[in-house]
Design a protein around this motif. Structure first.
Motif, PDB file in Angstrom:
ATOM      1  N   LEU A  31      41.901  31.737  39.642  1.00  0.00           N
ATOM      2  CA  LEU A  31      40.555  32.400  40.236  1.00  0.00           C
ATOM      3  C   LEU A  31      40.522  33.931  40.132  1.00  0.00           C
ATOM      4  CD1 LEU A  31      40.268  30.470  43.587  1.00  0.00           C
ATOM      5  CD2 LEU A  31      38.561  30.392  41.770  1.00  0.00           C
ATOM      6  N   GLU A  32      41.551  34.618  40.364  1.00  0.00           N
ATOM      7  CA  GLU A  32      41.628  36.084  39.979  1.00  0.00           C
ATOM      8  C   GLU A  32      40.880  36.400  38.729  1.00  0.00           C
ATOM      9  OE1 GLU A  32      44.605  40.031  40.296  1.00  0.00           O
ATOM     10  OE2 GLU A  32      45.351  37.942  40.533  1.00  0.00           O
ATOM     11  N   ASN A  33      41.502  35.858  37.687  1.00  0.00           N
ATOM     12  CA  ASN A  33      41.131  35.891  36.146  1.00  0.00           C
ATOM     13  C   ASN A  33      39.564  35.545  36.206  1.00  0.00           C
ATOM     14  OD1 ASN A  33      43.423  36.595  35.537  1.00  0.00           O
ATOM     15  ND2 ASN A  33      44.282  34.635  34.761  1.00  0.00           N
ATOM     16  N   ILE A  34      38.943  34.343  36.707  1.00  0.00           N
ATOM     17  CA  ILE A  34      37.742  34.032  36.614  1.00  0.00           C
ATOM     18  C   ILE A  34      36.765  35.223  37.267  1.00  0.00           C
ATOM     19  CG2 ILE A  34      35.841  32.497  37.386  1.00  0.00           C
ATOM     20  CD1 ILE A  34      38.148  30.309  36.938  1.00  0.00           C
ATOM     21  N   LEU A  35      37.189  35.653  38.481  1.00  0.00           N
ATOM     22  CA  LEU A  35      36.450  36.563  39.505  1.00  0.00           C
ATOM     23  C   LEU A  35      36.323  37.971  38.595  1.00  0.00           C
ATOM     24  CD1 LEU A  35      37.349  36.015  42.850  1.00  0.00           C
ATOM     25  CD2 LEU A  35      35.100  35.623  41.775  1.00  0.00           C
ATOM     26  N   SER A  36      37.454  38.318  38.034  1.00  0.00           N
ATOM     27  CA  SER A  36      37.575  39.530  37.138  1.00  0.00           C
ATOM     28  C   SER A  36      36.614  39.529  36.036  1.00  0.00           C
ATOM     29  CB  SER A  36      38.884  39.924  36.871  1.00  0.00           C
ATOM     30  OG  SER A  36      38.936  40.974  36.159  1.00  0.00           O
ATOM     31  N   ASP A  37      36.547  38.405  35.290  1.00  0.00           N
ATOM     32  CA  ASP A  37      35.734  38.169  34.096  1.00  0.00           C
ATOM     33  C   ASP A  37      34.462  38.323  34.341  1.00  0.00           C
ATOM     34  OD1 ASP A  37      37.910  38.265  32.516  1.00  0.00           O
ATOM     35  OD2 ASP A  37      38.118  36.023  32.252  1.00  0.00           O
ATOM     36  N   SER A  38      33.963  37.567  35.532  1.00  0.00           N
ATOM     37  CA  SER A  38      32.584  37.516  35.802  1.00  0.00           C
ATOM     38  C   SER A  38      32.111  38.877  36.612  1.00  0.00           C
ATOM     39  CB  SER A  38      32.380  36.381  37.131  1.00  0.00           C
ATOM     40  OG  SER A  38      32.837  35.150  36.445  1.00  0.00           O
ATOM     41  N   LEU A  39      32.878  39.397  37.201  1.00  0.00           N
ATOM     42  CA  LEU A  39      32.385  40.831  37.696  1.00  0.00           C
ATOM     43  C   LEU A  39      32.341  41.687  36.801  1.00  0.00           C
ATOM     44  CD1 LEU A  39      34.423  40.646  41.195  1.00  0.00           C
ATOM     45  CD2 LEU A  39      31.780  40.302  40.934  1.00  0.00           C
ATOM     46  N   GLY A  40      33.321  41.730  35.829  1.00  0.00           N
ATOM     47  CA  GLY A  40      33.319  42.727  34.564  1.00  0.00           C
ATOM     48  C   GLY A  40      31.865  42.559  33.971  1.00  0.00           C
ATOM     49  N   LYS A  41      31.551  41.302  33.735  1.00  0.00           N
ATOM     50  CA  LYS A  41      30.281  40.833  33.058  1.00  0.00           C
ATOM     51  C   LYS A  41      29.150  41.261  33.658  1.00  0.00           C
ATOM     52  CE  LYS A  41      32.132  37.027  30.280  1.00  0.00           C
ATOM     53  NZ  LYS A  41      32.318  35.589  30.334  1.00  0.00           N
ATOM     54  N   THR A  42      29.104  41.231  35.043  1.00  0.00           N
ATOM     55  CA  THR A  42      27.915  41.599  35.938  1.00  0.00           C
ATOM     56  C   THR A  42      27.829  42.808  35.685  1.00  0.00           C
ATOM     57  OG1 THR A  42      28.336  39.806  37.186  1.00  0.00           O
ATOM     58  CG2 THR A  42      27.250  41.692  38.167  1.00  0.00           C
ATOM     59  N   GLN A  43      28.811  43.787  35.614  1.00  0.00           N
ATOM     60  CA  GLN A  43      29.042  45.351  35.746  1.00  0.00           C
ATOM     61  C   GLN A  43      28.313  45.586  34.289  1.00  0.00           C
ATOM     62  OE1 GLN A  43      32.773  46.341  36.801  1.00  0.00           O
ATOM     63  NE2 GLN A  43      32.486  46.516  38.869  1.00  0.00           N
ATOM     64  N   LYS A  44      28.972  45.142  33.204  1.00  0.00           N
ATOM     65  CA  LYS A  44      28.263  45.360  32.001  1.00  0.00           C
ATOM     66  C   LYS A  44      26.909  45.247  31.761  1.00  0.00           C
ATOM     67  CE  LYS A  44      29.034  44.704  27.085  1.00  0.00           C
ATOM     68  NZ  LYS A  44      29.661  43.851  26.208  1.00  0.00           N
ATOM     69  N   GLU A  45      26.403  44.088  32.290  1.00  0.00           N
ATOM     70  CA  GLU A  45      24.936  43.743  32.212  1.00  0.00           C
ATOM     71  C   GLU A  45      24.230  44.764  33.233  1.00  0.00           C
ATOM     72  OE1 GLU A  45      25.086  39.653  33.626  1.00  0.00           O
ATOM     73  OE2 GLU A  45      25.994  38.917  31.807  1.00  0.00           O
ATOM     74  N   ASN A  46      24.817  44.781  34.428  1.00  0.00           N
ATOM     75  CA  ASN A  46      23.954  46.084  34.997  1.00  0.00           C
ATOM     76  C   ASN A  46      23.917  47.396  34.535  1.00  0.00           C
ATOM     77  OD1 ASN A  46      23.531  44.346  37.229  1.00  0.00           O
ATOM     78  ND2 ASN A  46      25.395  44.837  38.415  1.00  0.00           N
ATOM     79  N   PHE A  47      24.890  47.724  33.692  1.00  0.00           N
ATOM     80  CA  PHE A  47      24.865  48.968  32.987  1.00  0.00           C
ATOM     81  C   PHE A  47      23.832  48.930  31.883  1.00  0.00           C
ATOM     82  CE2 PHE A  47      26.398  51.780  29.448  1.00  0.00           C
ATOM     83  CZ  PHE A  47      26.314  52.952  30.072  1.00  0.00           C
ATOM     84  N   GLU A  48      23.641  47.606  31.217  1.00  0.00           N
ATOM     85  CA  GLU A  48      22.720  47.501  30.244  1.00  0.00           C
ATOM     86  C   GLU A  48      21.295  47.618  30.630  1.00  0.00           C
ATOM     87  OE1 GLU A  48      22.932  47.465  26.801  1.00  0.00           O
ATOM     88  OE2 GLU A  48      25.232  47.556  26.933  1.00  0.00           O
ATOM     89  N   LEU A  49      21.052  47.202  31.763  1.00  0.00           N
ATOM     90  CA  LEU A  49      19.766  47.158  32.582  1.00  0.00           C
ATOM     91  C   LEU A  49      19.369  48.625  32.886  1.00  0.00           C
ATOM     92  CD1 LEU A  49      19.843  43.990  34.809  1.00  0.00           C
ATOM     93  CD2 LEU A  49      18.492  44.365  32.783  1.00  0.00           C
TER      94      LEU A  49
END
Length: 76
Positions: A31-49
């Motif tokens: 779960l930690e790995n899944i959360l970390s990956d998902s949150l990292g992607k979200t941060q990258k997507e937010n930065f792209e926006l």
């Protein structure tokens, strides 16, 4: 390590309580790995926006790629 709380349905909570410590640790790591990956992607997507918004605003204010290139060339 920090502790977080996740809400789950009653059946999942009961199964969690009845699971061995070893299996809970494995699931926690997954779960930690899944959360970390998902949150990292979200941060990258937010930065792209944010970058898209900045580009749009700059363009609306007349700062096109051509103008920016000219400004950069004038600096040299």
């Amino acid at each position: 390590m920090e502790r977080i709380v996740l809400e789950v349905d009653d059946q999942t909570a009961k199964a969690w309580r009845n699971t061995s410590a070893k299996l809970r640790n494995q699931i926690s790591k997954n779960l930690e790995n899944i959360l970390s990956d998902s949150l990292g992607k979200t941060q990258k997507e937010n930065f792209e926006l944010l970058l898209q918004d900045a580009r749009k605003e700059a363009s609306q204010n007349g700062l096109t790629e051509e103008v920016l290139a000219q400004l950069l060339n004038d600096e040299n």
